[in-house]
Design a protein around this motif. Sequence first.
Motif, PDB file in Angstrom:
ATOM      1  N   TRP A  15       4.625 -32.851 -28.305  1.00 29.09           N
ATOM      2  CA  TRP A  15       4.375 -32.278 -26.984  1.00 29.09           C
ATOM      3  C   TRP A  15       4.384 -30.756 -27.082  1.00 29.09           C
ATOM      4  N   TYR A  16       3.725 -30.101 -26.102  1.00 30.37           N
ATOM      5  CA  TYR A  16       3.535 -28.656 -26.153  1.00 30.37           C
ATOM      6  C   TYR A  16       3.991 -27.994 -24.847  1.00 30.37           C
ATOM      7  N   HIS A  17       4.441 -26.751 -25.003  1.00 33.22           N
ATOM      8  CA  HIS A  17       4.817 -25.936 -23.845  1.00 33.22           C
ATOM      9  C   HIS A  17       4.167 -24.573 -23.984  1.00 33.22           C
ATOM     10  N   GLY A  18       3.381 -24.166 -22.980  1.00 35.01           N
ATOM     11  CA  GLY A  18       2.724 -22.862 -23.001  1.00 35.01           C
ATOM     12  C   GLY A  18       3.534 -21.829 -22.255  1.00 35.01           C
ATOM     13  N   THR A  19       3.691 -20.647 -22.852  1.00 33.77           N
ATOM     14  CA  THR A  19       4.487 -19.590 -22.235  1.00 33.77           C
ATOM     15  C   THR A  19       3.966 -18.237 -22.698  1.00 33.77           C
ATOM     16  N   SER A  20       4.703 -17.163 -22.417  1.00 28.30           N
ATOM     17  CA  SER A  20       4.347 -15.839 -22.910  1.00 28.30           C
ATOM     18  C   SER A  20       5.260 -15.465 -24.069  1.00 28.30           C
ATOM     19  N   ASN A  21       4.834 -14.491 -24.852  1.00 23.35           N
ATOM     20  CA  ASN A  21       5.646 -14.086 -26.005  1.00 23.35           C
ATOM     21  C   ASN A  21       7.024 -13.585 -25.588  1.00 23.35           C
ATOM     22  N   ILE A  22       7.145 -13.066 -24.372  1.00 25.10           N
ATOM     23  CA  ILE A  22       8.421 -12.530 -23.898  1.00 25.10           C
ATOM     24  C   ILE A  22       9.461 -13.633 -23.742  1.00 25.10           C
ATOM     25  N   THR A  51       3.159 -30.853 -22.064  1.00 25.88           N
ATOM     26  CA  THR A  51       1.926 -31.627 -22.024  1.00 25.88           C
ATOM     27  C   THR A  51       1.612 -32.131 -23.425  1.00 25.88           C
ATOM     28  N   SER A  52       0.921 -33.243 -23.501  1.00 34.31           N
ATOM     29  CA  SER A  52       0.501 -33.754 -24.807  1.00 34.31           C
ATOM     30  C   SER A  52      -0.831 -33.151 -25.246  1.00 34.31           C
ATOM     31  N   ASN A  53      -1.442 -32.340 -24.379  1.00 33.78           N
ATOM     32  CA  ASN A  53      -2.738 -31.730 -24.651  1.00 33.78           C
ATOM     33  C   ASN A  53      -2.523 -30.264 -25.047  1.00 33.78           C
ATOM     34  N   ARG A  54      -2.760 -29.944 -26.321  1.00 31.59           N
ATOM     35  CA  ARG A  54      -2.506 -28.582 -26.792  1.00 31.59           C
ATOM     36  C   ARG A  54      -3.381 -27.556 -26.074  1.00 31.59           C
ATOM     37  N   GLU A  55      -4.640 -27.878 -25.830  1.00 36.05           N
ATOM     38  CA  GLU A  55      -5.525 -26.930 -25.163  1.00 36.05           C
ATOM     39  C   GLU A  55      -5.045 -26.626 -23.747  1.00 36.05           C
ATOM     40  N   GLN A  56      -4.465 -27.616 -23.092  1.00 37.11           N
ATOM     41  CA  GLN A  56      -3.884 -27.377 -21.772  1.00 37.11           C
ATOM     42  C   GLN A  56      -2.717 -26.404 -21.885  1.00 37.11           C
ATOM     43  N   ALA A  57      -1.902 -26.549 -22.927  1.00 39.83           N
ATOM     44  CA  ALA A  57      -0.778 -25.629 -23.138  1.00 39.83           C
ATOM     45  C   ALA A  57      -1.276 -24.214 -23.408  1.00 39.83           C
ATOM     46  N   VAL A  58      -2.380 -24.079 -24.136  1.00 42.44           N
ATOM     47  CA  VAL A  58      -2.964 -22.755 -24.381  1.00 42.44           C
ATOM     48  C   VAL A  58      -3.383 -22.125 -23.055  1.00 42.44           C
ATOM     49  N   THR A  59      -4.042 -22.898 -22.211  1.00 47.02           N
ATOM     50  CA  THR A  59      -4.458 -22.395 -20.896  1.00 47.02           C
ATOM     51  C   THR A  59      -3.254 -21.945 -20.079  1.00 47.02           C
ATOM     52  N   GLN A  60      -2.184 -22.728 -20.104  1.00 48.50           N
ATOM     53  CA  GLN A  60      -0.974 -22.371 -19.376  1.00 48.50           C
ATOM     54  C   GLN A  60      -0.344 -21.097 -19.938  1.00 48.50           C
ATOM     55  N   ALA A  61      -0.401 -20.943 -21.249  1.00 42.97           N
ATOM     56  CA  ALA A  61       0.173 -19.748 -21.874  1.00 42.97           C
ATOM     57  C   ALA A  61      -0.558 -18.495 -21.415  1.00 42.97           C
ATOM     58  N   VAL A  62      -1.872 -18.536 -21.412  1.00 41.73           N
ATOM     59  CA  VAL A  62      -2.657 -17.383 -20.965  1.00 41.73           C
ATOM     60  C   VAL A  62      -2.386 -17.095 -19.491  1.00 41.73           C
ATOM     61  N   ARG A  63      -2.291 -18.142 -18.686  1.00 41.46           N
ATOM     62  CA  ARG A  63      -2.008 -17.966 -17.265  1.00 41.46           C
ATOM     63  C   ARG A  63      -0.637 -17.317 -17.055  1.00 41.46           C
ATOM     64  N   LYS A  64       0.352 -17.732 -17.832  1.00 41.26           N
ATOM     65  CA  LYS A  64       1.687 -17.164 -17.671  1.00 41.26           C
ATOM     66  C   LYS A  64       1.735 -15.701 -18.091  1.00 41.26           C
ATOM     67  N   VAL A  65       0.962 -15.345 -19.123  1.00 40.49           N
ATOM     68  CA  VAL A  65       0.876 -13.931 -19.512  1.00 40.49           C
ATOM     69  C   VAL A  65       0.321 -13.116 -18.351  1.00 40.49           C
ATOM     70  N   ASN A  66      -0.749 -13.583 -17.764  1.00 37.46           N
ATOM     71  CA  ASN A  66      -1.374 -12.853 -16.662  1.00 37.46           C
ATOM     72  C   ASN A  66      -0.470 -12.787 -15.437  1.00 37.46           C
ATOM     73  N   GLN A  67       0.233 -13.880 -15.141  1.00 35.06           N
ATOM     74  CA  GLN A  67       1.159 -13.879 -14.010  1.00 35.06           C
ATOM     75  C   GLN A  67       2.311 -12.920 -14.243  1.00 35.06           C
ATOM     76  N   HIS A  68       2.859 -12.940 -15.468  1.00 34.26           N
ATOM     77  CA  HIS A  68       3.964 -12.042 -15.795  1.00 34.26           C
ATOM     78  C   HIS A  68       3.529 -10.589 -15.673  1.00 34.26           C
ATOM     79  N   ASN A  69       2.383 -10.250 -16.216  1.00 36.09           N
ATOM     80  CA  ASN A  69       1.933  -8.867 -16.198  1.00 36.09           C
ATOM     81  C   ASN A  69       1.601  -8.391 -14.792  1.00 36.09           C
ATOM     82  N   ALA A  70       1.051  -9.274 -13.973  1.00 42.07           N
ATOM     83  CA  ALA A  70       0.777  -8.921 -12.584  1.00 42.07           C
ATOM     84  C   ALA A  70       2.080  -8.653 -11.837  1.00 42.07           C
TER      85      ALA A  70
END
Length: 221
Positions: free
Chosen positions: A14-21, A48-67
């Motif tokens: 399973w995968y978890h998408g996040t930001s480097n911070i 999620t069991s879908n790695r590409e979904q985790a990648v999408t979530q990671a990018v979204r979290k970076v953008n949310q954090h920076n905003a």
Amino acid sequence: MINTNSALDFPAVWYHGTSNIEVSNIQGGIDLSKGRKLVDFGPGFYLTSNREQAVTQAVRKVNQHNAAEQRKFLKERRSGRFYRRKFARQGAVLTYTLSNDQLAACPNQQFFNAMNEDWGSFVLGNRCNNPEILDIQFHNRDHFYDFVYGPLADGFQIPTLIGYVENDEMSAEQFFEEIRDVYDFPELNQLSIHTPQAIGCFLLKDEVDYIETSRNVGSQR
């Protein structure tokens, strides 16, 4: 990517998408007190069991954090104070291996295998601002369920829709119709864990996959 009512059938990875911070904090252990409260299956840690979904979530979290960092910076500047923005530079995908037998032994489990009214009512109960107004009993705000598995809801418009429901401008049935069929389940899925027992079923792998994001986060000065 499965449709099941048994944790024994779950994938082993399973995968978890996040930001480097956030990587070092998560590597120190999953903290259920952190993270957002008004989310689909209740406050918890989402995988999620879908790695590409985790990648999408990671990018979204970076953008949310920076905003959010930019908003803090502007607020402090208007007050004549200095704030050093802590921008996230990369997305990150963490990989977990699951002990299916252990997770299957958790006493309180919830599965949703369709975007039906039960699923929609559960999402509404977890994400609404005032569940007592709507008299919704089916939710996981109190971490009753050890884990919950099922489809994603269309989270982008949910806060607005919930406002309509709470103000009697939209029925619960209309809310369900608006949030369903946006994501392809079970190809896209979410597994939320909510108790120490469930957390103990997942082992974090050492390697971290860092994801470059296209948004220019600017200078930290």
